[in-house]
Design an enzyme around this catalytic site. Structure first.
Site, mmCIF file in Angstrom:
data_model
loop_
_atom_site.group_PDB
_atom_site.id
_atom_site.type_symbol
_atom_site.label_atom_id
_atom_site.label_comp_id
_atom_site.label_asym_id
_atom_site.label_seq_id
_atom_site.Cartn_x
_atom_site.Cartn_y
_atom_site.Cartn_z
ATOM 1 N N ARG A 188 -8.532 9.274 23.298
ATOM 2 C CA ARG A 188 -8.521 8.158 22.332
ATOM 3 C C ARG A 188 -9.727 7.261 22.519
ATOM 4 O O ARG A 188 -10.272 6.713 21.565
ATOM 5 C CB ARG A 188 -7.260 7.309 22.531
ATOM 6 C CG ARG A 188 -5.992 7.944 22.027
ATOM 7 C CD ARG A 188 -4.893 6.916 22.023
ATOM 8 N NE ARG A 188 -5.202 5.851 21.090
ATOM 9 C CZ ARG A 188 -4.848 5.866 19.802
ATOM 10 N NH1 ARG A 188 -4.173 6.877 19.321
ATOM 11 N NH2 ARG A 188 -5.185 4.871 19.029
ATOM 12 N N ARG A 221 -3.503 4.158 12.880
ATOM 13 C CA ARG A 221 -3.726 4.300 14.334
ATOM 14 C C ARG A 221 -3.937 2.939 14.969
ATOM 15 O O ARG A 221 -4.469 2.026 14.332
ATOM 16 C CB ARG A 221 -4.940 5.169 14.612
ATOM 17 C CG ARG A 221 -4.679 6.595 14.279
ATOM 18 C CD ARG A 221 -5.552 7.540 15.061
ATOM 19 N NE ARG A 221 -5.315 8.876 14.586
ATOM 20 C CZ ARG A 221 -4.336 9.671 15.020
ATOM 21 N NH1 ARG A 221 -3.537 9.250 15.970
ATOM 22 N NH2 ARG A 221 -4.181 10.871 14.516
ATOM 23 N N ASN A 253 -5.016 -6.832 8.791
ATOM 24 C CA ASN A 253 -4.149 -5.686 8.490
ATOM 25 C C ASN A 253 -3.124 -6.067 7.429
ATOM 26 O O ASN A 253 -2.676 -7.209 7.380
ATOM 27 C CB ASN A 253 -3.397 -5.279 9.771
ATOM 28 C CG ASN A 253 -2.486 -4.078 9.568
ATOM 29 O OD1 ASN A 253 -2.863 -3.094 8.939
ATOM 30 N ND2 ASN A 253 -1.268 -4.144 10.106
ATOM 31 N N THR A 254 -2.757 -5.102 6.606
ATOM 32 C CA THR A 254 -1.615 -5.292 5.707
ATOM 33 C C THR A 254 -0.474 -4.418 6.195
ATOM 34 O O THR A 254 -0.663 -3.238 6.496
ATOM 35 C CB THR A 254 -1.973 -4.985 4.237
ATOM 36 O OG1 THR A 254 -0.782 -5.134 3.448
ATOM 37 C CG2 THR A 254 -2.531 -3.587 4.015
ATOM 38 N N HIS A 255 0.713 -5.028 6.283
ATOM 39 C CA HIS A 255 1.879 -4.306 6.806
ATOM 40 C C HIS A 255 3.041 -4.455 5.820
ATOM 41 O O HIS A 255 3.315 -5.567 5.352
ATOM 42 C CB HIS A 255 2.271 -4.870 8.180
ATOM 43 C CG HIS A 255 3.424 -4.126 8.771
ATOM 44 N ND1 HIS A 255 3.292 -2.872 9.335
ATOM 45 C CD2 HIS A 255 4.731 -4.442 8.856
ATOM 46 C CE1 HIS A 255 4.475 -2.456 9.740
ATOM 47 N NE2 HIS A 255 5.357 -3.375 9.469
ATOM 48 N N ASP A 300 -4.078 -8.188 16.703
ATOM 49 C CA ASP A 300 -4.292 -8.364 18.144
ATOM 50 C C ASP A 300 -3.895 -7.063 18.833
ATOM 51 O O ASP A 300 -3.681 -6.050 18.167
ATOM 52 C CB ASP A 300 -3.568 -9.608 18.678
ATOM 53 C CG ASP A 300 -2.056 -9.484 18.626
ATOM 54 O OD1 ASP A 300 -1.552 -8.375 18.319
ATOM 55 O OD2 ASP A 300 -1.374 -10.491 18.882
ATOM 56 N N ASP A 354 1.336 -4.649 15.083
ATOM 57 C CA ASP A 354 1.830 -5.469 13.968
ATOM 58 C C ASP A 354 2.307 -6.834 14.458
ATOM 59 O O ASP A 354 3.438 -7.256 14.184
ATOM 60 C CB ASP A 354 2.967 -4.726 13.223
ATOM 61 C CG ASP A 354 2.492 -3.395 12.670
ATOM 62 O OD1 ASP A 354 1.319 -3.301 12.264
ATOM 63 O OD2 ASP A 354 3.285 -2.435 12.660
HETATM 64 C C1 GAR Z 1 0.488 0.265 2.766
HETATM 65 O O1 GAR Z 1 1.751 -0.009 2.255
HETATM 66 C C2 GAR Z 1 0.283 -0.417 4.102
HETATM 67 O O2 GAR Z 1 0.950 -1.630 4.209
HETATM 68 C C3 GAR Z 1 0.878 0.592 5.050
HETATM 69 O O3 GAR Z 1 0.414 1.825 4.566
HETATM 70 C C4 GAR Z 1 0.351 1.750 3.133
HETATM 71 C C5 GAR Z 1 -0.976 2.328 2.711
HETATM 72 O O4 GAR Z 1 -1.008 2.503 1.332
HETATM 73 N N1 GAR Z 1 0.471 0.359 6.392
HETATM 74 C C6 GAR Z 1 1.279 0.493 7.439
HETATM 75 O O5 GAR Z 1 2.426 0.906 7.363
HETATM 76 C C7 GAR Z 1 0.646 0.104 8.775
HETATM 77 N N2 GAR Z 1 1.664 -0.110 9.757
HETATM 78 P P1 GAR Z 1 -2.351 2.867 0.563
HETATM 79 O O6 GAR Z 1 -3.012 4.028 1.309
HETATM 80 O O7 GAR Z 1 -1.894 3.280 -0.798
HETATM 81 O O8 GAR Z 1 -3.211 1.641 0.530
#
Ligand code: GAR
Length: 211
Positions: free
Chosen positions: A72, A98, A114-116, A148, A152
């Protein structure tokens, strides 16, 4: 007359279809005051659908697969080096599946976002939508946060709730969450790019836009 600051340079990391990347590119395109440009899109999954959005927008792409590296650390070092060639100011995780270590985060301190797809701290991890559905919550949503070293976990910039319907499947619920993410992520990236995100411990304050 003072000169406008140069646009922030964004690196966007994707592992999947990249609808959030597409929404970010569109938001930048539509808003002359956005204050940022996407200079590179990176992925850990060569061939990820998200790369098509980058190519369509004439943005450079970087593909760094974990399987091509001894461990990694070597993978992450290569990812850092390949992104750094494009001198990004901010790194946007838009469905990047990742974990990134302290080494990566130290390169862009308080500048990895990040978007979660849940209302953190509920349902951290890679299967947030399915986990929320299985738990039986009535409300879940979208969280945009600074990254961080914990999964998440970093300081939250913005959150928005999404109601869970009785007949929801993981796909239908995720689709409604993504519709929210497509607004919330660009808005938060704009704030960060324009220097309007102030971090004090876990707390984020949004600063007024300077005139
Ligand atoms: C999104 O909903 C994002 O929040 C999630 O992956 C999806 C990507 O969608 N991320 C996670 O779950 C990270 N823990 P996309 O490829 O259509 O943008």
């Amino acid at each position: 007359m003072s000169e406008a600051p140069r646009p922030a340079r964004l690196a966007v990391l994707v592992s999947g279809t990249g609808t959030n990347l597409a929404a970010l590119l569109a938001a930048i395109d539509e808003d002359p005051a956005f204050g940022a440009e996407v200079v590179v899109v990176g992925t850990d999954r060569p061939g990820a659908g998200g790369l098509d959005h980058a190519r369509a927008a004439d943005v450079a792409t970087v593909e760094v697969a974990l399987a091509d590296h001894v461990d990694r650390r070597a993978w992450e070092d290569e990812l850092i080096a390949r992104l750094a060639e494009h001198e990004p100011d901010v790194v946007v995780l838009a469905g990047f599946m990742r974990l990134l270590s302290g080494t990566f985060l130290a390169r862009w301190p308080d500048r990895v976002i990040n978007t979660h797809p849940s209302l953190l701290p509920a349902f951290r991890g890679a299967s947030a939508v399915g986990d929320a559905l299985a738990y039986g919550v009535k409300v879940t949503g979208s969280t945009v946060h600074l990254v961080d070293e914990e999964v998440d976990h970093g300081p939250i910039i913005a959150q928005r709730a999404v109601e869970v319907r009785d007949d929801d499947t993981e796909a239908s619920l995720h689709e409604r969450i993504k519709a929210i993410e497509h607004e919330l992520l660009p808005r938060c990236v704009k704030l960060l790019s324009r220097g309007q995100v102030a971090v004090e411990g876990r707390h984020v304050r949004i600063l007024e836009a300077s005139k």
